[in-house]
Scaffold this active site. Structure first.
Site, PDB file in Angstrom:
ATOM      1  N   CYS A 107      51.628  43.508  36.370  1.00  0.00           N
ATOM      2  CA  CYS A 107      50.470  42.926  35.689  1.00  0.00           C
ATOM      3  C   CYS A 107      49.170  43.643  36.038  1.00  0.00           C
ATOM      4  CB  CYS A 107      50.345  41.446  36.040  1.00  0.00           C
ATOM      5  SG  CYS A 107      51.745  40.454  35.480  1.00  0.00           S
ATOM      6  N   CYS A 110      44.483  33.758  37.155  1.00  0.00           N
ATOM      7  CA  CYS A 110      45.874  33.349  37.348  1.00  0.00           C
ATOM      8  C   CYS A 110      46.023  31.853  37.578  1.00  0.00           C
ATOM      9  CB  CYS A 110      46.481  34.115  38.528  1.00  0.00           C
ATOM     10  SG  CYS A 110      45.638  33.807  40.086  1.00  0.00           S
TER      11      CYS A 110
END
Length: 245
Positions: free
Chosen positions: A200, A225
């Site tokens: 990511c 996140c």
């Protein structure tokens, strides 16, 4: 002790004063470290000045090799106990079985679900029993962090959250690292100013936002996140004023 610039000396003094205040008023407190540059500055301050706060990290199972290497280097250099929290096995297996190992590329909801399993739930366990937590958040890191305060109230976990480097510049962070021999993630030298899980995170291009390499396939407003998603944190103190909300 001398620093490269008077402003940095003031920044360091303010950060140390705040860390000391946290340790005194909010015991037990802990630094949540992802081993980014800012976190390494805070680890160095905590270790160098024997500030009695803990340090923990979240091992998602998908971190870059360079991050794992830095974790071990930090252990050796500072002789600090590091608490490491990993995802619960059962929900992770269910998620991967249902969606695939790299399902996070296929939509924001799938990516956020992955983060919830690998980061948010381990954070809940890491903060259990704590009276405050500390992060390396800075306003200059991204548009989603432009309103971060030096002291906030984390309404999800029900405890104060402190960001001692909130108004530090990139140059100040790196000046401290270089002048104090602080170890850092070698991916920073390869165009990765912000580092998360390996699949990511990518290097950024010149002129891009420093968090452009995080979840680069998503719109910027989604690029958290869940650990620091706003407006779940309520500003309590504005740095330099002593003002509390």
């Amino acid at each position: 002790m001398s620093y490269a610039a008077p402003m940095l000396e003031l920044r360091v003094a303010d950060a140390l004063a705040l860390l000391g205040e946290i340790a005194t008023r909010h015991e037990p407190a802990a630094l949540a470290s992802s081993f980014g540059a800012e976190d390494m500055v805070l680890i160095d301050l905590i270790a160098r000045h024997a500030v009695p706060v803990g340090v923990f990290t979240l091992d998602t199972g998908r971190l870059p090799g360079e991050t794992y290497a830095l974790i071990e280097q930090t252990r050796e250099q500072y002789s600090l106990p590091l608490d490491i929290y990993s995802p619960e096995r059962a929900p992770l297996e269910v998620y991967v079985r249902a969606n695939g190992i790299n399902a996070f590329y296929h939509g924001v909801e799938l990516r956020q679900a992955c983060c919830a399993i690998r980061k948010t739930e381990p954070l809940r366990r890491a903060l259990a029993g704590k009276r405050a937590w500390i992060t390396g958040l800075r306003r200059a890191q991204s548009s989603t962090r432009s309103t971060v305060a030096i002291e906030e109230f984390d309404s999800v976990h029900g405890l104060p959250k402190f960001n001692p480097l909130v108004d530090w510049t990139d140059a100040e962070v790196w000046s401290y690292i270089r002048s104090h021999g602080v170890p850092y993630n070698r991916l920073h030298d390869r165009g990765y100013p912000s580092i998360g899980c390996a699949p990511c995170t990518r290097a950024i291009e010149p002129g891009e936002d420093i968090r452009a390499g995080r979840w680069w396939w998503e719109n910027s407003e989604h690029k958290e996140c869940g650990l620091h998603r706003r407006p779940l944190d309520i500003a309590i103190r504005i740095e330099g004023t002593g003002i509390r909300a």
